[in-house]
Design a protein around this motif. Structure first.
Motif, PDB file in Angstrom:
ATOM      1  N   GLN A 106      55.568   0.388 100.918  1.00 43.11           N
ATOM      2  CA  GLN A 106      56.210  -0.571 101.823  1.00 43.11           C
ATOM      3  C   GLN A 106      56.113  -2.000 101.313  1.00 43.11           C
ATOM      4  N   ASP A 107      54.990  -2.359 100.710  1.00 42.06           N
ATOM      5  CA  ASP A 107      54.813  -3.730 100.235  1.00 42.06           C
ATOM      6  C   ASP A 107      55.616  -4.023  98.970  1.00 42.06           C
ATOM      7  N   LEU A 108      56.145  -2.970  98.344  1.00 40.71           N
ATOM      8  CA  LEU A 108      56.946  -3.154  97.135  1.00 40.71           C
ATOM      9  C   LEU A 108      58.436  -3.219  97.422  1.00 40.71           C
ATOM     10  N   GLN A 109      58.840  -2.670  98.565  1.00 40.79           N
ATOM     11  CA  GLN A 109      60.268  -2.663  98.916  1.00 40.79           C
ATOM     12  C   GLN A 109      60.770  -4.100  99.115  1.00 40.79           C
ATOM     13  N   LEU A 110      61.907  -4.410  98.514  1.00 37.89           N
ATOM     14  CA  LEU A 110      62.498  -5.735  98.638  1.00 37.89           C
ATOM     15  C   LEU A 110      63.832  -5.634  99.362  1.00 37.89           C
ATOM     16  N   ASP A 111      64.252  -6.733  99.984  1.00 35.81           N
ATOM     17  CA  ASP A 111      65.490  -6.703 100.749  1.00 35.81           C
ATOM     18  C   ASP A 111      66.710  -6.745  99.826  1.00 35.81           C
ATOM     19  N   THR A 112      67.870  -6.670 100.421  1.00 32.09           N
ATOM     20  CA  THR A 112      69.121  -6.578  99.659  1.00 32.09           C
ATOM     21  C   THR A 112      69.465  -7.867  98.923  1.00 32.09           C
ATOM     22  N   GLN A 113      68.769  -8.959  99.230  1.00 31.69           N
ATOM     23  CA  GLN A 113      69.037 -10.224  98.555  1.00 31.69           C
ATOM     24  C   GLN A 113      68.245 -10.361  97.250  1.00 31.69           C
ATOM     25  N   SER A 114      67.404  -9.377  96.960  1.00 27.06           N
ATOM     26  CA  SER A 114      66.549  -9.451  95.776  1.00 27.06           C
ATOM     27  C   SER A 114      67.378  -9.306  94.505  1.00 27.06           C
ATOM     28  N   THR A 115      66.931  -9.936  93.441  1.00 26.77           N
ATOM     29  CA  THR A 115      67.620  -9.837  92.155  1.00 26.77           C
ATOM     30  C   THR A 115      67.229  -8.542  91.450  1.00 26.77           C
ATOM     31  N   THR A 116      68.044  -8.155  90.502  1.00 22.50           N
ATOM     32  CA  THR A 116      67.744  -6.973  89.699  1.00 22.50           C
ATOM     33  C   THR A 116      66.414  -7.130  88.982  1.00 22.50           C
ATOM     34  N   GLU A 117      66.146  -8.295  88.461  1.00 17.48           N
ATOM     35  CA  GLU A 117      64.884  -8.547  87.758  1.00 17.48           C
ATOM     36  C   GLU A 117      63.694  -8.375  88.699  1.00 17.48           C
ATOM     37  N   GLN A 118      63.805  -8.877  89.924  1.00 19.38           N
ATOM     38  CA  GLN A 118      62.715  -8.724  90.895  1.00 19.38           C
ATOM     39  C   GLN A 118      62.467  -7.254  91.217  1.00 19.38           C
ATOM     40  N   LEU A 119      63.543  -6.501  91.402  1.00 24.06           N
ATOM     41  CA  LEU A 119      63.394  -5.074  91.690  1.00 24.06           C
ATOM     42  C   LEU A 119      62.716  -4.355  90.532  1.00 24.06           C
ATOM     43  N   ARG A 120      63.093  -4.683  89.317  1.00 20.70           N
ATOM     44  CA  ARG A 120      62.500  -4.016  88.160  1.00 20.70           C
ATOM     45  C   ARG A 120      61.023  -4.358  87.996  1.00 20.70           C
ATOM     46  N   ASP A 121      60.649  -5.562  88.367  1.00 21.91           N
ATOM     47  CA  ASP A 121      59.229  -5.928  88.360  1.00 21.91           C
ATOM     48  C   ASP A 121      58.448  -5.083  89.363  1.00 21.91           C
ATOM     49  N   GLN A 122      59.056  -4.818  90.514  1.00 20.92           N
ATOM     50  CA  GLN A 122      58.384  -4.009  91.537  1.00 20.92           C
ATOM     51  C   GLN A 122      58.251  -2.549  91.092  1.00 20.92           C
ATOM     52  N   VAL A 123      59.262  -2.050  90.381  1.00 22.87           N
ATOM     53  CA  VAL A 123      59.181  -0.680  89.867  1.00 22.87           C
ATOM     54  C   VAL A 123      57.999  -0.555  88.907  1.00 22.87           C
ATOM     55  N   ALA A 124      57.783  -1.554  88.078  1.00 27.70           N
ATOM     56  CA  ALA A 124      56.647  -1.528  87.150  1.00 27.70           C
ATOM     57  C   ALA A 124      55.323  -1.494  87.900  1.00 27.70           C
ATOM     58  N   LYS A 125      55.247  -2.183  89.033  1.00 27.55           N
ATOM     59  CA  LYS A 125      54.028  -2.133  89.850  1.00 27.55           C
ATOM     60  C   LYS A 125      53.847  -0.749  90.473  1.00 27.55           C
ATOM     61  N   LEU A 126      54.951  -0.145  90.901  1.00 26.94           N
ATOM     62  CA  LEU A 126      54.879   1.206  91.448  1.00 26.94           C
ATOM     63  C   LEU A 126      54.410   2.191  90.382  1.00 26.94           C
TER      64      LEU A 126
END
Length: 344
Positions: A106-126
């Motif tokens: 839940q703490d890694l999920q980002l909203d629809t306004q997030s950039t592709t780069e931000q999402l990819r950073d979160q995937v690396a944390k997951l």
């Protein structure tokens, strides 16, 4: 920190529908002890007869980081609502399974306004969370059955398996996409290319690869790595060979590696399955069940990964999505368990 939300007795009771004279799988399956650490939970479950650990990773940051649709967040709940209500009988008791719960996302999920780069950073944390939890499961000697979430989690699974078994893993993936795209930041389309680059993936075979859903650059990367494939068109359209023949060839190749085997399945390979990239031109669910069962029975499989199911993406609405996703995933889970119990 271990990011894990354990499956509780309250959750079990909320899902199971009892009937006089019947015993359900969910009534027999083992649950974790909430005040016990993961290693002790796994040891206790194994001592009580468990062989399989069912784990969810409910997230859609991986598919969204791959510029795809969201929705792959609650397939685990759909699957458990169906699986736990199957009959416990002579074919399968249920005590062989520990229903562990889900990796917290839940703490890694980002909203629809997030950039592709931000999402990819979160995937690396997951990835880090997946590796930590799955390494403990492999080290315990139990076999994980993982319900995603995006196919990005194949990377963490393969990394954990390599860490535990101390050698590269041989993987087979039923998927129209090879997920061997460039290393451009982590997402659901490059889990296997990252695993190959890290040394966790030693051999790779794609079953049902769609000839026009993989770029020429990706196909070239697969060839350079030494990956093999049977395309959707070869087997199901042009019928140049049967599924049975393909499975025999794949099993022989996997066994020749003398490596632990990973069974991967992206549900968007299955016709009209609600997923982040659902397709009308897919394979029948029965063929997906045969794939899981055949490889699980004839190869030294160490895990099953069911990725990308997204109940909310069903064309008839989310309720229909939960029913179809839950039933399909339950059948796939049992197909794997049955294969492993009767493995050659």
């Amino acid at each position: 920190m271990l990011h894990l939300s354990l499956f509780t007795e309250d959750k079990r009771q909320n899902l199971i529908t009892t009937r006089e004279g019947e015993v359900k799988v969910g009534q027999q399956a083992q649950l974790p002890i909430t005040n016990c650490n993961l290693a002790d939970n796994l040891t206790q479950a194994k001592a009580n007869g468990a062989r399989f650990v069912i784990l969810g990773i409910g997230e859609d940051i991986g598919p969204r980081a791959n510029l795809g649709r969201g929705g792959a967040t609650n397939a685990f709940e759909s699957a458990m609502a169906q699986f736990l209500n199957l009959q416990s009988n002579r074919f399968f008791n249920g005590k062989e399974c520990l229903i562990l719960g889900q990796i917290s996302t839940q703490d890694l999920q980002l909203d629809t306004q997030s950039t592709t780069e931000q999402l990819r950073d979160q995937v690396a944390k997951l990835d880090e969370r997946v590796i930590t939890v799955l390494t403990s499961i492999f080290d315990s000697g139990l076999e994980p059955i993982v319900i995603g979430g995006g196919h990005n989690n194949a990377y963490g699974l393969l990394m954990a398996a390599k860490a535990s078994f101390k050698r590269p893993i041989a993987a087979v993936n039923l998927d129209p996409h090879s997920d061997f795209r460039p290393k451009e930041g982590r997402h659901s389309g490059n889990g296997f290319s990252y695993a190959a680059a890290s040394g966790a993936l030693g051999y790779y075979h794609v079953l049902g690869l769609h000839e026009l859903k993989n770029s020429e650059a990706t196909l070239a990367q697969l060839e350079t790595f030494g990956a093999q494939w049977h395309s959707l068109q070869q087997i199901w359209i042009r019928q140049e060979l049967s599924l049975e023949t393909a499975l025999k060839q794949i099993a022989k190749q996997l066994n020749n590696t003398q490596s632990p085997v990973a069974i991967e399945l992206d549900v968007d390979a299955i016709t009209n399955m609600p997923s982040s990239a659902s397709t009308a031109a897919g394979i029948p669910l029965l063929d997906a069940l045969k794939y899981v069962n055949y490889i699980g029975k004839h190869c030294p499989s160490v895990y099953l990964h069911l990725a990308e199911a997204a109940p909310s993406c069903h064309v008839a609405g989310e309720a229909a999505g939960h029913r179809e996703t839950g039933q399909s995933l339950s059948e796939l889970i049992y197909s794997y368990i049955n294969a492993r119990i009767n493995a050659l």
